[in-house]
Design a protein around this motif. Sequence first.
Motif, PDB file in Angstrom:
ATOM      1  N   ILE A  60     -11.419 -29.043 -25.197  1.00  0.00           N
ATOM      2  CA  ILE A  60     -10.762 -27.772 -26.007  1.00  0.00           C
ATOM      3  C   ILE A  60     -11.607 -27.480 -27.147  1.00  0.00           C
ATOM      4  O   ILE A  60     -12.024 -28.671 -27.707  1.00  0.00           O
ATOM      5  N   SER A  61     -11.288 -26.478 -27.691  1.00  0.00           N
ATOM      6  CA  SER A  61     -11.989 -26.084 -28.972  1.00  0.00           C
ATOM      7  C   SER A  61     -11.300 -26.385 -30.505  1.00  0.00           C
ATOM      8  O   SER A  61     -10.175 -26.990 -29.990  1.00  0.00           O
ATOM      9  N   ASN A  62     -12.036 -26.377 -31.068  1.00  0.00           N
ATOM     10  CA  ASN A  62     -11.559 -26.363 -32.656  1.00  0.00           C
ATOM     11  C   ASN A  62     -10.100 -26.009 -32.802  1.00  0.00           C
ATOM     12  O   ASN A  62      -8.970 -26.541 -33.028  1.00  0.00           O
ATOM     13  N   ILE A  63     -10.408 -24.650 -32.289  1.00  0.00           N
ATOM     14  CA  ILE A  63      -9.064 -23.455 -32.968  1.00  0.00           C
ATOM     15  C   ILE A  63      -8.021 -23.918 -31.849  1.00  0.00           C
ATOM     16  O   ILE A  63      -6.793 -22.979 -32.658  1.00  0.00           O
ATOM     17  N   GLU A  64      -8.738 -24.082 -30.567  1.00  0.00           N
ATOM     18  CA  GLU A  64      -7.213 -24.555 -29.758  1.00  0.00           C
ATOM     19  C   GLU A  64      -6.620 -25.576 -30.304  1.00  0.00           C
ATOM     20  O   GLU A  64      -5.222 -26.093 -29.854  1.00  0.00           O
ATOM     21  N   LEU A  65      -7.579 -27.029 -30.309  1.00  0.00           N
ATOM     22  CA  LEU A  65      -6.871 -27.862 -31.200  1.00  0.00           C
ATOM     23  C   LEU A  65      -5.436 -27.501 -32.460  1.00  0.00           C
ATOM     24  O   LEU A  65      -4.588 -28.642 -32.336  1.00  0.00           O
ATOM     25  N   LEU A  66      -6.593 -26.798 -32.763  1.00  0.00           N
ATOM     26  CA  LEU A  66      -5.124 -26.826 -34.462  1.00  0.00           C
ATOM     27  C   LEU A  66      -4.353 -26.054 -33.384  1.00  0.00           C
ATOM     28  O   LEU A  66      -2.897 -26.248 -34.406  1.00  0.00           O
ATOM     29  N   ALA A  67      -4.338 -25.085 -32.360  1.00  0.00           N
ATOM     30  CA  ALA A  67      -2.950 -24.360 -32.442  1.00  0.00           C
ATOM     31  C   ALA A  67      -2.186 -24.888 -31.507  1.00  0.00           C
ATOM     32  O   ALA A  67      -0.684 -25.855 -31.397  1.00  0.00           O
ATOM     33  N   ILE A  68      -2.637 -25.782 -31.235  1.00  0.00           N
ATOM     34  CA  ILE A  68      -1.556 -26.959 -29.997  1.00  0.00           C
ATOM     35  C   ILE A  68      -1.157 -27.717 -31.469  1.00  0.00           C
ATOM     36  O   ILE A  68      -0.264 -28.269 -31.201  1.00  0.00           O
ATOM     37  N   ILE A 103       3.253 -23.992 -22.829  1.00  0.00           N
ATOM     38  CA  ILE A 103       1.909 -22.773 -23.582  1.00  0.00           C
ATOM     39  C   ILE A 103       0.898 -23.540 -23.797  1.00  0.00           C
ATOM     40  O   ILE A 103       0.520 -23.802 -24.215  1.00  0.00           O
ATOM     41  N   ILE A 104       1.703 -25.161 -24.832  1.00  0.00           N
ATOM     42  CA  ILE A 104       0.747 -25.923 -25.641  1.00  0.00           C
ATOM     43  C   ILE A 104       0.146 -27.362 -24.145  1.00  0.00           C
ATOM     44  O   ILE A 104      -1.421 -27.208 -24.141  1.00  0.00           O
ATOM     45  N   ILE A 105       1.100 -26.910 -22.778  1.00  0.00           N
ATOM     46  CA  ILE A 105      -0.179 -26.757 -21.983  1.00  0.00           C
ATOM     47  C   ILE A 105      -0.572 -26.240 -21.323  1.00  0.00           C
ATOM     48  O   ILE A 105      -2.523 -26.909 -20.538  1.00  0.00           O
ATOM     49  N   PHE A 106      -0.890 -24.606 -21.222  1.00  0.00           N
ATOM     50  CA  PHE A 106      -1.350 -23.993 -21.120  1.00  0.00           C
ATOM     51  C   PHE A 106      -3.168 -24.124 -21.813  1.00  0.00           C
ATOM     52  O   PHE A 106      -4.010 -23.783 -20.806  1.00  0.00           O
ATOM     53  N   ILE A 107      -2.713 -24.124 -22.996  1.00  0.00           N
ATOM     54  CA  ILE A 107      -3.881 -24.531 -23.690  1.00  0.00           C
ATOM     55  C   ILE A 107      -4.428 -26.069 -23.984  1.00  0.00           C
ATOM     56  O   ILE A 107      -5.995 -25.596 -23.516  1.00  0.00           O
ATOM     57  N   MET A 108      -4.567 -26.968 -23.204  1.00  0.00           N
ATOM     58  CA  MET A 108      -4.911 -28.112 -22.956  1.00  0.00           C
ATOM     59  C   MET A 108      -5.385 -27.727 -21.722  1.00  0.00           C
ATOM     60  O   MET A 108      -6.980 -28.683 -21.779  1.00  0.00           O
ATOM     61  N   LEU A 109      -4.597 -27.327 -20.674  1.00  0.00           N
ATOM     62  CA  LEU A 109      -5.313 -27.679 -19.526  1.00  0.00           C
ATOM     63  C   LEU A 109      -6.362 -26.152 -18.476  1.00  0.00           C
ATOM     64  O   LEU A 109      -6.762 -26.747 -18.136  1.00  0.00           O
ATOM     65  N   SER A 110      -6.542 -25.457 -19.631  1.00  0.00           N
ATOM     66  CA  SER A 110      -6.947 -24.071 -19.457  1.00  0.00           C
ATOM     67  C   SER A 110      -8.826 -24.575 -18.799  1.00  0.00           C
ATOM     68  O   SER A 110      -9.336 -25.332 -19.764  1.00  0.00           O
ATOM     69  N   LYS A 111      -9.021 -24.119 -17.487  1.00  0.00           N
ATOM     70  CA  LYS A 111     -10.233 -24.473 -17.187  1.00  0.00           C
ATOM     71  C   LYS A 111     -10.717 -25.410 -16.790  1.00  0.00           C
ATOM     72  O   LYS A 111     -11.183 -25.956 -16.744  1.00  0.00           O
TER      73      LYS A 111
END
Length: 394
Positions: A60-68, A103-111
């Motif tokens: 995941i990207s740094n921004i995605e990690l921050l969002a999680i 939505i946390i799972i969506f961010i983690m597993l996308s792609k």
Amino acid sequence: MLPSTVSIPKLISYSIFLATATLLVVGILSPYSHNILPVARLFDAIIIFIAAFTIYKIRISNIELLAIILISAYFIYYTLSSTLLGSAHILDVFQSSKFIVYIIIFIMLSKVPLMREREIKYLLFISLFAFFVKYAYSITLEFTDSMSRRPGVLTENNFELIYLAGLFFFVKDSLKIREHVLCLLILIAIMLMGGSRSAIASFMIASAIIYVKGNPVRMIAFIIPGMALFSAAYFIFESRGGFDLSTIDRFRFFNLFMNEMNNRNALNWIFGDSQLTPMMPYTCQMLSFYEKLFSFNYDSTCYSVILHSFLFRVIIDHGLFVYLMTIFISYYAIKKNTGDIYLSLGIVALVTVSGLSVSSFNSSIAAFMILLAITSEQKTQSTERYDTVDLTIE
């Protein structure tokens, strides 16, 4: 250099396929109810199973990690505030906030490649067959009054038709022309047999986005079939009580929602409450016939879930900010995997519009459909680059 995505064992993919197919078969063989199995809980189990077996293989990207981190912190704070500082039952809190976990799972597993498009196409074929058979014999044979009026294979058709439509939209471009037309006609027939006004409205709006794609010529071509479907929907609407707003339960929910929000300030509209707050006694009394939706404390308390609509529920509990964040993250996750703006907008619109009536993003079957969209292997992937955090274990 490590690849941007990692392979998921085929066993997981086959397990998901077989589990879903099994639920569909059991649904066909359940003439007196939607399904004799606890489908919502089983779909939650499937989602948790997917997350558990892929969590250490994601990038995941740094921004995605921050969002999680931020979203997880909010979820933990809201849960503790509601249960320890407030009087809410933990299950009431989870019922209110389950979509946040999704939505946390969506961010983690996308792609993250989970199922191939071909496997999802076969799942669509099985689903269409199961839905058509169950809906047709439920209406024709009338085993029970409720099933003859509103048939279902997995759960209430307000929920499951969103899953079916989303599945179709996602794989439609991989279908041959004859397959595409046949599947679309069967899907429309199922929609009309189901009689769900919210599902039909959601399907029509999503279809307009996905098929038209902002093209004026396509818009003109879409008008004729669109009007035909609208006419059929109008007939169904009339047969279920016409356009008298007083007969529409969602209109009553809207009035009760506005009554609840009258005593709240602008910050409550934007950010909701700091903890799960019960509805006013008047609201609970007016909706007392929905006793199964009352608090797990088994008293006279009820929470926003009793208003059914995801829009109403989230605004009361979490505010407009979280509502819009949920829509954006879902779009982002689908777009990241598919690279298709209109498909992403269409699927998100499909779920969002249904949220005017039912639990939408808080539904495990809708979350499962979105999860398929964000984790399927695509023939063409987005070429966006990210500064990533590698969470894989060697």
